[in-house]
Scaffold this motif. Structure first.
Motif, PDB file in Angstrom:
ATOM      1  N   ARG A  86       0.831  -1.212   0.000  1.00 13.09           N
ATOM      2  CA  ARG A  86       0.000   0.000   0.000  1.00 13.09           C
ATOM      3  C   ARG A  86       0.858   1.251   0.000  1.00 13.09           C
ATOM      4  O   ARG A  86       0.561   2.219  -0.707  1.00 13.09           O
ATOM      5  N   LEU A 100      -6.233   3.814  -7.281  1.00 12.46           N
ATOM      6  CA  LEU A 100      -7.102   2.794  -6.680  1.00 12.46           C
ATOM      7  C   LEU A 100      -6.393   1.600  -6.030  1.00 12.46           C
ATOM      8  O   LEU A 100      -7.023   0.866  -5.284  1.00 12.46           O
ATOM      9  N   ASN A 154      -4.072   1.362  -3.640  1.00 13.20           N
ATOM     10  CA  ASN A 154      -4.048   1.458  -2.177  1.00 13.20           C
ATOM     11  C   ASN A 154      -5.417   1.098  -1.611  1.00 13.20           C
ATOM     12  O   ASN A 154      -5.526   0.349  -0.649  1.00 13.20           O
ATOM     13  N   HIS A 155      -6.472   1.619  -2.221  1.00 16.21           N
ATOM     14  CA  HIS A 155      -7.830   1.355  -1.744  1.00 16.21           C
ATOM     15  C   HIS A 155      -8.172  -0.133  -1.866  1.00 16.21           C
ATOM     16  O   HIS A 155      -8.720  -0.730  -0.932  1.00 16.21           O
ATOM     17  N   VAL A 156      -7.861  -0.731  -2.994  1.00 17.84           N
ATOM     18  CA  VAL A 156      -8.160  -2.158  -3.210  1.00 17.84           C
ATOM     19  C   VAL A 156      -7.399  -3.013  -2.188  1.00 17.84           C
ATOM     20  O   VAL A 156      -7.967  -3.936  -1.593  1.00 17.84           O
ATOM     21  N   ARG A 165      -6.333  -2.030   0.767  1.00 15.33           N
ATOM     22  CA  ARG A 165      -6.904  -1.764   2.086  1.00 15.33           C
ATOM     23  C   ARG A 165      -8.164  -2.594   2.302  1.00 15.33           C
ATOM     24  O   ARG A 165      -8.363  -3.199   3.364  1.00 15.33           O
ATOM     25  N   VAL A 166      -9.027  -2.625   1.308  1.00 20.87           N
ATOM     26  CA  VAL A 166     -10.262  -3.419   1.411  1.00 20.87           C
ATOM     27  C   VAL A 166      -9.923  -4.900   1.555  1.00 20.87           C
ATOM     28  O   VAL A 166     -10.515  -5.606   2.382  1.00 20.87           O
ATOM     29  N   THR A 200      -8.634  -5.559   5.061  1.00 22.60           N
ATOM     30  CA  THR A 200      -9.731  -5.552   6.032  1.00 22.60           C
ATOM     31  C   THR A 200     -10.576  -6.822   5.909  1.00 22.60           C
ATOM     32  O   THR A 200     -10.893  -7.461   6.918  1.00 22.60           O
ATOM     33  N   GLU A 211      -7.933  -2.901  10.105  1.00 25.80           N
ATOM     34  CA  GLU A 211      -8.094  -1.649   9.354  1.00 25.80           C
ATOM     35  C   GLU A 211      -6.910  -0.745   9.695  1.00 25.80           C
ATOM     36  O   GLU A 211      -6.724  -0.365  10.856  1.00 25.80           O
ATOM     37  N   LYS A 257      -4.525   4.958   5.537  1.00 25.29           N
ATOM     38  CA  LYS A 257      -3.498   5.143   4.507  1.00 25.29           C
ATOM     39  C   LYS A 257      -2.345   6.041   4.943  1.00 25.29           C
ATOM     40  O   LYS A 257      -1.254   5.964   4.400  1.00 25.29           O
TER      41      LYS A 257
END
Length: 185
Positions: free
Chosen positions: A51, A61, A63-65, A67-68, A71, A77, A80
Protein backbone atom coordinates in the motif's frame (compact mmCIF):
# COMPACT_ATOMS: atom_id res chain seq x y z
CA UNK A 1 11.73 3.71 -9.23
CA UNK A 2 14.40 1.03 -8.67
CA UNK A 3 15.44 2.68 -5.38
CA UNK A 4 11.86 2.62 -4.04
CA UNK A 5 11.47 -1.06 -4.99
CA UNK A 6 14.73 -1.91 -3.21
CA UNK A 7 13.48 0.04 -0.21
CA UNK A 8 10.24 -1.99 -0.15
CA UNK A 9 12.15 -5.28 -0.45
CA UNK A 10 14.50 -4.15 2.32
CA UNK A 11 11.51 -3.33 4.51
CA UNK A 12 9.98 -6.76 3.87
CA UNK A 13 13.25 -8.51 4.75
CA UNK A 14 13.63 -6.43 7.92
CA UNK A 15 10.00 -7.16 8.86
CA UNK A 16 10.64 -10.89 8.42
CA UNK A 17 13.76 -10.75 10.62
CA UNK A 18 12.05 -8.72 13.36
CA UNK A 19 8.89 -10.85 13.32
CA UNK A 20 10.93 -14.06 13.51
CA UNK A 21 12.68 -12.69 16.61
CA UNK A 22 9.36 -11.64 18.15
CA UNK A 23 7.49 -14.85 17.35
CA UNK A 24 10.20 -17.48 17.71
CA UNK A 25 12.92 -15.83 19.76
CA UNK A 26 15.54 -15.99 17.01
CA UNK A 27 16.09 -15.09 13.38
CA UNK A 28 17.60 -18.24 11.88
CA UNK A 29 16.54 -19.30 8.38
CA UNK A 30 13.90 -21.76 9.67
CA UNK A 31 12.26 -19.11 11.88
CA UNK A 32 12.24 -16.55 9.06
CA UNK A 33 10.73 -19.05 6.62
CA UNK A 34 8.05 -19.98 9.17
CA UNK A 35 7.12 -16.32 9.68
CA UNK A 36 7.02 -15.53 5.95
CA UNK A 37 4.98 -18.61 5.06
CA UNK A 38 2.59 -18.89 8.01
CA UNK A 39 2.32 -15.61 9.92
CA UNK A 40 -0.74 -13.41 9.51
CA UNK A 41 1.34 -10.61 10.95
CA UNK A 42 3.83 -10.85 8.08
CA UNK A 43 1.02 -10.85 5.52
CA UNK A 44 -0.45 -7.72 7.12
CA UNK A 45 2.87 -5.86 7.08
CA UNK A 46 3.60 -7.02 3.52
CA UNK A 47 0.20 -5.74 2.35
CA UNK A 48 0.85 -2.49 4.15
CA UNK A 49 4.27 -2.11 2.46
CA UNK A 50 2.53 -2.71 -0.90
CA UNK A 51 0.00 0.00 0.00
CA UNK A 52 2.84 2.39 0.83
CA UNK A 53 4.41 1.64 -2.56
CA UNK A 54 1.09 2.25 -4.32
CA UNK A 55 0.88 5.67 -2.68
CA UNK A 56 4.52 6.44 -3.50
CA UNK A 57 4.06 5.52 -7.17
CA UNK A 58 0.60 7.16 -7.27
CA UNK A 59 -1.06 4.07 -8.71
CA UNK A 60 -4.78 4.91 -8.85
CA UNK A 61 -7.10 2.79 -6.68
CA UNK A 62 -4.45 0.20 -5.76
CA UNK A 63 -4.05 1.46 -2.18
CA UNK A 64 -7.83 1.35 -1.74
CA UNK A 65 -8.16 -2.16 -3.21
CA UNK A 66 -5.35 -3.44 -0.98
CA UNK A 67 -6.90 -1.76 2.09
CA UNK A 68 -10.26 -3.42 1.41
CA UNK A 69 -8.53 -6.79 0.90
CA UNK A 70 -6.54 -6.31 4.11
CA UNK A 71 -9.73 -5.55 6.03
CA UNK A 72 -11.80 -8.35 4.48
CA UNK A 73 -9.18 -11.09 4.68
CA UNK A 74 -7.20 -10.16 7.79
CA UNK A 75 -9.84 -8.31 9.84
CA UNK A 76 -7.63 -5.29 10.38
CA UNK A 77 -8.09 -1.65 9.35
CA UNK A 78 -4.97 0.47 8.86
CA UNK A 79 -5.42 4.02 7.57
CA UNK A 80 -3.50 5.14 4.51
CA UNK A 81 -1.49 7.77 6.42
CA UNK A 82 -0.43 5.45 9.26
CA UNK A 83 3.30 4.83 9.63
CA UNK A 84 4.17 1.26 10.67
CA UNK A 85 7.63 0.57 12.05
CA UNK A 86 9.70 -2.52 11.39
CA UNK A 87 8.56 -5.85 12.77
CA UNK A 88 5.15 -4.74 14.06
CA UNK A 89 3.64 -7.94 15.44
CA UNK A 90 -0.11 -8.53 15.30
CA UNK A 91 -0.51 -11.48 17.67
CA UNK A 92 -4.25 -11.48 16.89
CA UNK A 93 -5.18 -9.10 14.11
CA UNK A 94 -8.96 -9.37 14.24
CA UNK A 95 -10.61 -6.09 15.18
CA UNK A 96 -7.46 -3.95 15.17
CA UNK A 97 -8.08 -0.40 13.89
CA UNK A 98 -5.22 2.06 13.43
CA UNK A 99 -6.41 5.35 12.05
CA UNK A 100 -5.44 8.77 10.79
CA UNK A 101 -1.74 9.53 10.82
CA UNK A 102 -0.86 7.43 13.87
CA UNK A 103 2.80 6.44 14.07
CA UNK A 104 3.66 2.94 15.26
CA UNK A 105 7.26 2.21 16.26
CA UNK A 106 9.40 -0.87 15.71
CA UNK A 107 8.48 -4.22 17.25
CA UNK A 108 5.16 -3.03 18.70
CA UNK A 109 2.86 -5.96 19.63
CA UNK A 110 -0.91 -5.80 19.19
CA UNK A 111 -2.80 -8.51 21.07
CA UNK A 112 -6.09 -8.00 19.22
CA UNK A 113 -9.25 -5.91 19.06
CA UNK A 114 -7.30 -2.68 19.59
CA UNK A 115 -8.12 0.87 18.54
CA UNK A 116 -5.40 3.44 17.94
CA UNK A 117 -7.01 6.67 16.81
CA UNK A 118 -8.88 9.72 17.96
CA UNK A 119 -12.19 10.41 19.64
CA UNK A 120 -12.34 14.16 18.99
CA UNK A 121 -10.40 14.67 15.72
CA UNK A 122 -7.67 16.40 17.71
CA UNK A 123 -4.69 14.25 16.68
CA UNK A 124 -3.45 10.69 16.62
CA UNK A 125 -1.20 8.61 18.87
CA UNK A 126 2.52 8.04 18.55
CA UNK A 127 3.58 4.66 19.86
CA UNK A 128 7.31 4.26 20.38
CA UNK A 129 9.40 1.07 19.98
CA UNK A 130 8.86 -2.23 21.81
CA UNK A 131 5.42 -1.39 23.25
CA UNK A 132 2.89 -4.16 23.98
CA UNK A 133 -0.79 -3.33 23.60
CA UNK A 134 -3.10 -5.73 25.44
CA UNK A 135 -6.30 -7.19 24.01
CA UNK A 136 -9.13 -4.69 23.75
CA UNK A 137 -6.99 -1.66 24.63
CA UNK A 138 -7.86 1.75 23.21
CA UNK A 139 -5.29 4.52 22.69
CA UNK A 140 -7.04 7.74 21.72
CA UNK A 141 -5.97 11.26 20.86
CA UNK A 142 -2.63 13.03 20.45
CA UNK A 143 -0.82 10.94 23.06
CA UNK A 144 2.68 9.46 23.11
CA UNK A 145 3.26 5.94 24.42
CA UNK A 146 6.87 5.68 25.59
CA UNK A 147 9.24 2.92 24.55
CA UNK A 148 8.99 -0.47 26.26
CA UNK A 149 5.68 0.39 27.90
CA UNK A 150 2.85 -2.08 28.42
CA UNK A 151 -0.81 -1.19 27.87
CA UNK A 152 -3.10 -3.52 29.82
CA UNK A 153 -6.02 -5.42 28.38
CA UNK A 154 -9.08 -3.18 27.89
CA UNK A 155 -7.23 -0.07 29.08
CA UNK A 156 -8.35 3.26 27.65
CA UNK A 157 -5.32 5.52 27.30
CA UNK A 158 -6.08 9.24 27.00
CA UNK A 159 -2.79 10.70 28.26
CA UNK A 160 0.92 10.31 27.57
CA UNK A 161 2.59 7.19 28.97
CA UNK A 162 6.27 7.59 29.91
CA UNK A 163 8.82 5.00 28.73
CA UNK A 164 9.02 1.78 30.76
CA UNK A 165 5.53 2.17 32.23
CA UNK A 166 2.33 0.16 32.55
CA UNK A 167 -1.10 1.68 31.81
CA UNK A 168 -4.20 -0.09 33.15
CA UNK A 169 -7.86 0.72 33.68
CA UNK A 170 -10.54 3.02 32.30
CA UNK A 171 -9.29 5.71 32.05
CA UNK A 172 -5.79 4.29 32.27
CA UNK A 173 -3.70 4.84 35.36
CA UNK A 174 0.06 4.78 34.83
CA UNK A 175 2.64 2.94 36.92
CA UNK A 176 6.37 2.26 36.46
CA UNK A 177 7.17 -1.24 35.19
CA UNK A 178 8.39 -3.35 38.12
CA UNK A 179 10.43 -5.59 35.82
CA UNK A 180 12.47 -2.56 34.69
CA UNK A 181 13.89 -1.70 38.15
CA UNK A 182 17.13 -3.67 37.68
CA UNK A 183 17.54 -3.21 33.92
CA UNK A 184 20.54 -1.19 32.79
CA UNK A 185 19.97 0.35 29.38
Amino acid sequence: MLKARDSMIGSLVTDALELAKAANGNSDAKSIAKVVLTSDSYRITALNRAREAALTYRIPLLNHVLRVAQTAVMGIEIGKDVTLGKGVYFVHSLGVVIGGDARIGDRVRFYGNNTVGTAKDNGYPVIEDDVWIGAGARILGPVRIGARSRIGANAVVLQDVPPDSVAVGIPARIFPRKDMDDVVL
